[in-house]
Design a protein around this motif. Structure first.
Motif, PDB file in Angstrom:
ATOM      1  N   PRO A  37       0.846  -1.194   0.000  1.00  0.00           N
ATOM      2  CA  PRO A  37       0.000   0.000   0.000  1.00  0.00           C
ATOM      3  C   PRO A  37       0.883   1.248   0.000  1.00  0.00           C
ATOM      4  CG  PRO A  37      -0.022  -1.039   2.166  1.00  0.00           C
ATOM      5  CD  PRO A  37       0.775  -1.931   1.257  1.00  0.00           C
ATOM      6  N   PRO A  38       0.355   2.376  -0.478  1.00  0.00           N
ATOM      7  CA  PRO A  38       1.176   3.589  -0.573  1.00  0.00           C
ATOM      8  C   PRO A  38       1.889   3.967   0.729  1.00  0.00           C
ATOM      9  CG  PRO A  38      -0.912   3.903  -1.689  1.00  0.00           C
ATOM     10  CD  PRO A  38      -0.987   2.565  -1.003  1.00  0.00           C
ATOM     11  N   GLY A  39       1.262   3.780   1.873  1.00  0.00           N
ATOM     12  CA  GLY A  39       1.870   4.158   3.147  1.00  0.00           C
ATOM     13  C   GLY A  39       3.096   3.341   3.529  1.00  0.00           C
ATOM     14  N   GLN A  40       3.298   2.196   2.897  1.00  0.00           N
ATOM     15  CA  GLN A  40       4.449   1.350   3.231  1.00  0.00           C
ATOM     16  C   GLN A  40       5.553   1.431   2.190  1.00  0.00           C
ATOM     17  OE1 GLN A  40       2.806  -2.538   3.954  1.00  0.00           O
ATOM     18  NE2 GLN A  40       1.912  -1.915   5.889  1.00  0.00           N
ATOM     19  N   ARG A  41       5.302   2.109   1.089  1.00  0.00           N
ATOM     20  CA  ARG A  41       6.304   2.194   0.024  1.00  0.00           C
ATOM     21  C   ARG A  41       7.518   3.012   0.421  1.00  0.00           C
ATOM     22  NH1 ARG A  41       1.775   2.952  -4.485  1.00  0.00           N
ATOM     23  NH2 ARG A  41       1.095   0.783  -4.509  1.00  0.00           N
ATOM     24  N   SER A  42       7.408   3.812   1.450  1.00  0.00           N
ATOM     25  CA  SER A  42       8.577   4.573   1.898  1.00  0.00           C
ATOM     26  C   SER A  42       9.543   3.688   2.684  1.00  0.00           C
ATOM     27  CB  SER A  42       8.143   5.765   2.755  1.00  0.00           C
ATOM     28  OG  SER A  42       7.485   5.321   3.932  1.00  0.00           O
ATOM     29  N   PHE A  43       9.096   2.499   3.087  1.00  0.00           N
ATOM     30  CA  PHE A  43       9.937   1.608   3.882  1.00  0.00           C
ATOM     31  C   PHE A  43      10.660   0.565   3.043  1.00  0.00           C
ATOM     32  CE2 PHE A  43       6.392   2.659   6.933  1.00  0.00           C
ATOM     33  CZ  PHE A  43       7.116   3.620   7.623  1.00  0.00           C
ATOM     34  N   THR A  44      10.050   0.104   1.976  1.00  0.00           N
ATOM     35  CA  THR A  44      10.664  -0.897   1.100  1.00  0.00           C
ATOM     36  C   THR A  44       9.986  -0.847  -0.268  1.00  0.00           C
ATOM     37  OG1 THR A  44      11.397  -3.198   0.932  1.00  0.00           O
ATOM     38  CG2 THR A  44       9.150  -2.853   1.717  1.00  0.00           C
ATOM     39  N   ALA A  45      10.555  -1.539  -1.202  1.00  0.00           N
ATOM     40  CA  ALA A  45       9.941  -1.691  -2.524  1.00  0.00           C
ATOM     41  C   ALA A  45       9.362  -3.093  -2.619  1.00  0.00           C
ATOM     42  CB  ALA A  45      10.985  -1.473  -3.624  1.00  0.00           C
ATOM     43  N   ASP A  46       8.395  -3.275  -3.491  1.00  0.00           N
ATOM     44  CA  ASP A  46       7.775  -4.587  -3.601  1.00  0.00           C
ATOM     45  C   ASP A  46       8.646  -5.554  -4.415  1.00  0.00           C
ATOM     46  OD1 ASP A  46       7.186  -3.889  -6.288  1.00  0.00           O
ATOM     47  OD2 ASP A  46       5.220  -3.145  -5.711  1.00  0.00           O
ATOM     48  N   ALA A  47       8.169  -6.773  -4.525  1.00  0.00           N
ATOM     49  CA  ALA A  47       8.939  -7.828  -5.189  1.00  0.00           C
ATOM     50  C   ALA A  47       9.230  -7.512  -6.648  1.00  0.00           C
ATOM     51  CB  ALA A  47       8.220  -9.167  -5.080  1.00  0.00           C
ATOM     52  N   ALA A  48       8.344  -6.781  -7.314  1.00  0.00           N
ATOM     53  CA  ALA A  48       8.588  -6.446  -8.719  1.00  0.00           C
ATOM     54  C   ALA A  48       9.899  -5.686  -8.881  1.00  0.00           C
ATOM     55  CB  ALA A  48       7.420  -5.637  -9.278  1.00  0.00           C
ATOM     56  N   ALA A  49      10.272  -4.885  -7.890  1.00  0.00           N
ATOM     57  CA  ALA A  49      11.543  -4.151  -7.936  1.00  0.00           C
ATOM     58  C   ALA A  49      12.690  -4.971  -7.344  1.00  0.00           C
ATOM     59  CB  ALA A  49      11.415  -2.834  -7.182  1.00  0.00           C
ATOM     60  N   ASN A  50      12.420  -5.716  -6.282  1.00  0.00           N
ATOM     61  CA  ASN A  50      13.496  -6.389  -5.552  1.00  0.00           C
ATOM     62  C   ASN A  50      13.870  -7.777  -6.054  1.00  0.00           C
ATOM     63  OD1 ASN A  50      14.517  -4.623  -3.450  1.00  0.00           O
ATOM     64  ND2 ASN A  50      12.419  -4.625  -2.685  1.00  0.00           N
ATOM     65  N   LEU A  51      12.946  -8.501  -6.644  1.00  0.00           N
ATOM     66  CA  LEU A  51      13.261  -9.852  -7.117  1.00  0.00           C
ATOM     67  C   LEU A  51      14.324  -9.841  -8.217  1.00  0.00           C
ATOM     68  CD1 LEU A  51      12.834 -12.893  -6.921  1.00  0.00           C
ATOM     69  CD2 LEU A  51      10.837 -12.632  -8.416  1.00  0.00           C
ATOM     70  N   PRO A  52      14.230  -8.965  -9.224  1.00  0.00           N
ATOM     71  CA  PRO A  52      15.301  -8.940 -10.236  1.00  0.00           C
ATOM     72  C   PRO A  52      16.672  -8.584  -9.646  1.00  0.00           C
ATOM     73  CG  PRO A  52      13.359  -7.780 -11.032  1.00  0.00           C
ATOM     74  CD  PRO A  52      13.120  -8.075  -9.577  1.00  0.00           C
ATOM     75  N   ARG A  53      16.698  -7.697  -8.668  1.00  0.00           N
ATOM     76  CA  ARG A  53      17.970  -7.347  -8.014  1.00  0.00           C
ATOM     77  C   ARG A  53      18.544  -8.548  -7.268  1.00  0.00           C
ATOM     78  NH1 ARG A  53      15.461  -2.177  -5.299  1.00  0.00           N
ATOM     79  NH2 ARG A  53      15.127  -0.934  -7.154  1.00  0.00           N
ATOM     80  N   ALA A  54      17.686  -9.285  -6.600  1.00  0.00           N
ATOM     81  CA  ALA A  54      18.154 -10.478  -5.881  1.00  0.00           C
ATOM     82  C   ALA A  54      18.649 -11.537  -6.859  1.00  0.00           C
ATOM     83  CB  ALA A  54      17.037 -11.039  -5.006  1.00  0.00           C
ATOM     84  N   ASP A  55      17.939 -11.702  -7.964  1.00  0.00           N
ATOM     85  CA  ASP A  55      18.359 -12.681  -8.972  1.00  0.00           C
ATOM     86  C   ASP A  55      19.742 -12.349  -9.532  1.00  0.00           C
ATOM     87  OD1 ASP A  55      16.008 -14.150  -8.743  1.00  0.00           O
ATOM     88  OD2 ASP A  55      15.054 -13.179 -10.473  1.00  0.00           O
ATOM     89  N   ALA A  56      20.057 -11.069  -9.614  1.00  0.00           N
ATOM     90  CA  ALA A  56      21.331 -10.632 -10.196  1.00  0.00           C
ATOM     91  C   ALA A  56      22.486 -10.654  -9.191  1.00  0.00           C
ATOM     92  CB  ALA A  56      21.184  -9.215 -10.755  1.00  0.00           C
ATOM     93  N   ASP A  57      22.211 -10.913  -7.926  1.00  0.00           N
ATOM     94  CA  ASP A  57      23.234 -10.856  -6.877  1.00  0.00           C
ATOM     95  C   ASP A  57      23.366 -12.229  -6.211  1.00  0.00           C
ATOM     96  OD1 ASP A  57      24.820 -10.415  -4.614  1.00  0.00           O
ATOM     97  OD2 ASP A  57      23.832  -8.526  -4.114  1.00  0.00           O
ATOM     98  N   PRO A  58      24.486 -12.923  -6.396  1.00  0.00           N
ATOM     99  CA  PRO A  58      24.628 -14.269  -5.823  1.00  0.00           C
ATOM    100  C   PRO A  58      24.638 -14.290  -4.286  1.00  0.00           C
ATOM    101  CG  PRO A  58      26.693 -13.542  -6.795  1.00  0.00           C
ATOM    102  CD  PRO A  58      25.663 -12.521  -7.165  1.00  0.00           C
ATOM    103  N   GLU A  59      24.775 -13.140  -3.656  1.00  0.00           N
ATOM    104  CA  GLU A  59      24.754 -13.078  -2.191  1.00  0.00           C
ATOM    105  C   GLU A  59      23.340 -12.956  -1.624  1.00  0.00           C
ATOM    106  OE1 GLU A  59      27.405 -13.522  -0.146  1.00  0.00           O
ATOM    107  OE2 GLU A  59      28.467 -13.988  -1.997  1.00  0.00           O
ATOM    108  N   ARG A  60      22.348 -12.789  -2.487  1.00  0.00           N
ATOM    109  CA  ARG A  60      20.968 -12.602  -2.043  1.00  0.00           C
ATOM    110  C   ARG A  60      20.094 -13.768  -2.482  1.00  0.00           C
ATOM    111  NH1 ARG A  60      19.533  -6.193  -2.560  1.00  0.00           N
ATOM    112  NH2 ARG A  60      21.377  -5.479  -1.437  1.00  0.00           N
TER     113      ARG A  60
END
Length: 175
Positions: A37-60
């Motif tokens: 929800p909009p009120g929580q977007r200031s704390f983290t990003a959702d999986a659509a943003a974070n999953l590709p970053r994790a896939d690209a980083d062998p430490e995650r």
């Protein structure tokens, strides 16, 4: 006499999203549809943003929070811990990042239960670590309550990122 309803923690699991099974493919597609929800977007990003970053980083290692076979949340176990965050040896810690439960599932104890279930997941990813750390915005009271209820305790660390709210570092031993 009717059987008692199962407690929620009996229905929550954590599924690694770095595998190549049909179950993992379905879970990956489902977590990509989860939105904050909009009120929580200031704390983290959702999986659509974070999953590709994790896939690209062998430490995650990304994972889904699953309730009765349905992905209801997302998170990442990061094997890299900055020395300024670590409560001991950084090699003995992992970070919980980008963790959230979808809004329609919040308030049901799912986040708390998922935090309590981190041990086996962390052991499978990083067998030698002794603790999980999380940095959480001081203003995110709901997350602080869920982390505390899930076994995290405060440390003496406080982060003051230049582009985010002040954060408390919490720790949870890996059982």
């Amino acid at each position: 006499m009717a059987a008692a309803a199962p407690r929620i923690h009996e229905r929550i699991g954590l599924l690694r999203l770095d595998g190549r099974t049909a179950e993992v493919a379905e879970a990956r597609a489902a977590v990509l549809r989860l939105r904050l929800p909009p009120g929580q977007r200031s704390f983290t990003a959702d999986a659509a943003a974070n999953l590709p970053r994790a896939d690209a980083d062998p430490e995650r290692t990304p994972f889904a929070v699953v309730r009765r076979g349905v992905p209801v949340g997302f998170g990442i176990i990061d094997r890299r811990v900055a020395p300024r965050i670590a409560t001991g040896d950084p090699a003995g810690s992992v970070m919980l990042r980008a963790f959230y439960v979808a809004p329609e599932w919040q308030g049901q104890g799912i986040g708390r239960t998922a935090c309590g279930a981190l041990g086996p997941l962390v052991r499978a990813i990083a067998p030698d670590v002794g603790e999980v750390l999380v940095a959480v915005a001081e203003s995110n009271r709901a997350a602080l309550r869920a982390y505390r209820a899930g076994g995290f305790t405060p440390t003496d660390r406080r982060l003051l990122p230049p582009d985010a709210a002040p954060q408390l570092v919490l720790r949870r031993p890996v059982a």
